[in-house]
Write a protein that holds these residues in place. Sequence first.
Motif, PDB file in Angstrom:
ATOM      1  N   PHE A   5       0.832  -1.198   0.000  1.00  0.00           N
ATOM      2  CA  PHE A   5       0.000   0.000   0.000  1.00  0.00           C
ATOM      3  C   PHE A   5       0.873   1.256   0.000  1.00  0.00           C
ATOM      4  O   PHE A   5       0.605   2.204  -0.738  1.00  0.00           O
ATOM      5  CB  PHE A   5      -0.949  -0.009   1.209  1.00  0.00           C
ATOM      6  CG  PHE A   5      -1.814   1.200   1.298  1.00  0.00           C
ATOM      7  CD1 PHE A   5      -2.858   1.386   0.401  1.00  0.00           C
ATOM      8  CD2 PHE A   5      -1.589   2.166   2.269  1.00  0.00           C
ATOM      9  CE1 PHE A   5      -3.651   2.507   0.480  1.00  0.00           C
ATOM     10  CE2 PHE A   5      -2.376   3.286   2.346  1.00  0.00           C
ATOM     11  CZ  PHE A   5      -3.417   3.457   1.452  1.00  0.00           C
ATOM     12  N   ARG A   6       1.921   1.270   0.815  1.00  0.00           N
ATOM     13  CA  ARG A   6       2.826   2.423   0.863  1.00  0.00           C
ATOM     14  C   ARG A   6       3.503   2.653  -0.494  1.00  0.00           C
ATOM     15  O   ARG A   6       3.660   3.786  -0.933  1.00  0.00           O
ATOM     16  CB  ARG A   6       3.889   2.216   1.930  1.00  0.00           C
ATOM     17  CG  ARG A   6       3.417   2.450   3.317  1.00  0.00           C
ATOM     18  CD  ARG A   6       4.569   2.367   4.270  1.00  0.00           C
ATOM     19  NE  ARG A   6       4.101   2.518   5.633  1.00  0.00           N
ATOM     20  CZ  ARG A   6       4.878   2.456   6.678  1.00  0.00           C
ATOM     21  NH1 ARG A   6       6.169   2.232   6.527  1.00  0.00           N
ATOM     22  NH2 ARG A   6       4.392   2.611   7.885  1.00  0.00           N
ATOM     23  N   ARG A   7       3.917   1.581  -1.130  1.00  0.00           N
ATOM     24  CA  ARG A   7       4.573   1.723  -2.440  1.00  0.00           C
ATOM     25  C   ARG A   7       3.603   2.265  -3.492  1.00  0.00           C
ATOM     26  O   ARG A   7       3.987   3.084  -4.318  1.00  0.00           O
ATOM     27  CB  ARG A   7       5.143   0.387  -2.895  1.00  0.00           C
ATOM     28  CG  ARG A   7       6.372   0.001  -2.137  1.00  0.00           C
ATOM     29  CD  ARG A   7       6.984  -1.249  -2.675  1.00  0.00           C
ATOM     30  NE  ARG A   7       8.167  -1.573  -1.901  1.00  0.00           N
ATOM     31  CZ  ARG A   7       9.130  -2.332  -2.346  1.00  0.00           C
ATOM     32  NH1 ARG A   7       9.049  -2.860  -3.542  1.00  0.00           N
ATOM     33  NH2 ARG A   7      10.177  -2.582  -1.588  1.00  0.00           N
ATOM     34  N   ILE A   8       2.367   1.790  -3.459  1.00  0.00           N
ATOM     35  CA  ILE A   8       1.364   2.281  -4.410  1.00  0.00           C
ATOM     36  C   ILE A   8       1.109   3.762  -4.189  1.00  0.00           C
ATOM     37  O   ILE A   8       1.098   4.555  -5.145  1.00  0.00           O
ATOM     38  CB  ILE A   8       0.062   1.456  -4.299  1.00  0.00           C
ATOM     39  CG1 ILE A   8       0.282   0.047  -4.821  1.00  0.00           C
ATOM     40  CG2 ILE A   8      -1.078   2.136  -5.056  1.00  0.00           C
ATOM     41  CD1 ILE A   8      -0.869  -0.904  -4.558  1.00  0.00           C
ATOM     42  N   VAL A   9       0.914   4.151  -2.936  1.00  0.00           N
ATOM     43  CA  VAL A   9       0.646   5.556  -2.623  1.00  0.00           C
ATOM     44  C   VAL A   9       1.841   6.426  -2.991  1.00  0.00           C
ATOM     45  O   VAL A   9       1.685   7.500  -3.594  1.00  0.00           O
ATOM     46  CB  VAL A   9       0.276   5.721  -1.126  1.00  0.00           C
ATOM     47  CG1 VAL A   9       0.245   7.186  -0.741  1.00  0.00           C
ATOM     48  CG2 VAL A   9      -1.063   5.080  -0.842  1.00  0.00           C
ATOM     49  N   SER A  10       3.046   5.991  -2.696  1.00  0.00           N
ATOM     50  CA  SER A  10       4.223   6.801  -3.025  1.00  0.00           C
ATOM     51  C   SER A  10       4.409   6.902  -4.542  1.00  0.00           C
ATOM     52  O   SER A  10       4.801   7.957  -5.045  1.00  0.00           O
ATOM     53  CB  SER A  10       5.471   6.239  -2.366  1.00  0.00           C
ATOM     54  OG  SER A  10       5.783   4.973  -2.895  1.00  0.00           O
ATOM     55  N   VAL A  12       1.971   6.835  -6.813  1.00  0.00           N
ATOM     56  CA  VAL A  12       0.931   7.748  -7.307  1.00  0.00           C
ATOM     57  C   VAL A  12       1.299   9.188  -6.996  1.00  0.00           C
ATOM     58  O   VAL A  12       1.168  10.077  -7.851  1.00  0.00           O
ATOM     59  CB  VAL A  12      -0.442   7.379  -6.699  1.00  0.00           C
ATOM     60  CG1 VAL A  12      -1.462   8.467  -6.946  1.00  0.00           C
ATOM     61  CG2 VAL A  12      -0.926   6.057  -7.255  1.00  0.00           C
ATOM     62  N   LEU A  13       1.781   9.452  -5.798  1.00  0.00           N
ATOM     63  CA  LEU A  13       2.177  10.815  -5.436  1.00  0.00           C
ATOM     64  C   LEU A  13       3.358  11.300  -6.272  1.00  0.00           C
ATOM     65  O   LEU A  13       3.413  12.468  -6.661  1.00  0.00           O
ATOM     66  CB  LEU A  13       2.507  10.883  -3.944  1.00  0.00           C
ATOM     67  CG  LEU A  13       1.311  10.746  -3.004  1.00  0.00           C
ATOM     68  CD1 LEU A  13       1.789  10.697  -1.557  1.00  0.00           C
ATOM     69  CD2 LEU A  13       0.311  11.859  -3.206  1.00  0.00           C
ATOM     70  N   SER A  14       4.280  10.410  -6.591  1.00  0.00           N
ATOM     71  CA  SER A  14       5.420  10.785  -7.436  1.00  0.00           C
ATOM     72  C   SER A  14       4.962  11.172  -8.835  1.00  0.00           C
ATOM     73  O   SER A  14       5.418  12.174  -9.393  1.00  0.00           O
ATOM     74  CB  SER A  14       6.415   9.634  -7.526  1.00  0.00           C
ATOM     75  OG  SER A  14       6.957   9.346  -6.279  1.00  0.00           O
ATOM     76  N   VAL A  15       4.065  10.395  -9.387  1.00  0.00           N
ATOM     77  CA  VAL A  15       3.545  10.699 -10.726  1.00  0.00           C
ATOM     78  C   VAL A  15       2.798  12.023 -10.712  1.00  0.00           C
ATOM     79  O   VAL A  15       2.938  12.843 -11.627  1.00  0.00           O
ATOM     80  CB  VAL A  15       2.643   9.549 -11.226  1.00  0.00           C
ATOM     81  CG1 VAL A  15       1.875   9.958 -12.463  1.00  0.00           C
ATOM     82  CG2 VAL A  15       3.477   8.310 -11.495  1.00  0.00           C
ATOM     83  N   MET A  16       2.009  12.257  -9.679  1.00  0.00           N
ATOM     84  CA  MET A  16       1.274  13.518  -9.585  1.00  0.00           C
ATOM     85  C   MET A  16       2.235  14.701  -9.462  1.00  0.00           C
ATOM     86  O   MET A  16       2.021  15.749 -10.077  1.00  0.00           O
ATOM     87  CB  MET A  16       0.317  13.480  -8.397  1.00  0.00           C
ATOM     88  CG  MET A  16      -0.857  12.551  -8.612  1.00  0.00           C
ATOM     89  SD  MET A  16      -1.901  12.361  -7.172  1.00  0.00           S
ATOM     90  CE  MET A  16      -2.418  14.018  -6.868  1.00  0.00           C
ATOM     91  N   PHE A  17       3.308  14.543  -8.704  1.00  0.00           N
ATOM     92  CA  PHE A  17       4.284  15.614  -8.549  1.00  0.00           C
ATOM     93  C   PHE A  17       4.982  15.923  -9.874  1.00  0.00           C
ATOM     94  O   PHE A  17       5.131  17.084 -10.248  1.00  0.00           O
ATOM     95  CB  PHE A  17       5.315  15.243  -7.484  1.00  0.00           C
ATOM     96  CG  PHE A  17       6.416  16.251  -7.343  1.00  0.00           C
ATOM     97  CD1 PHE A  17       6.178  17.472  -6.744  1.00  0.00           C
ATOM     98  CD2 PHE A  17       7.679  15.979  -7.824  1.00  0.00           C
ATOM     99  CE1 PHE A  17       7.183  18.407  -6.622  1.00  0.00           C
ATOM    100  CE2 PHE A  17       8.695  16.902  -7.710  1.00  0.00           C
ATOM    101  CZ  PHE A  17       8.441  18.121  -7.105  1.00  0.00           C
TER     102      PHE A  17
END
Length: 64
Positions: A5-10, A12-17
């Motif tokens: 879950f942490r890897r998925i969230v990180s 997604v946040l990286s792509v958004m950034f």
Amino acid sequence: MNKKFRRIVSGVLSVMFVGQVLIYGDGSSQGIAHAETIEAIKEAVAEEKTNDELRKNLILPLRE
């Protein structure tokens, strides 16, 4: 499960950034994907299509 879950969230946040930086820039300048650049790319692609059509219509009949 927690690690996944942490890897998925990180991810997604990286792509958004990265997307935000591409569009809005880093604060000192506009990003590389701002509206004017996108419009210039569209015009260049349309112009290239026109050039290809002209080549097909003008050069190919001369070869035959």
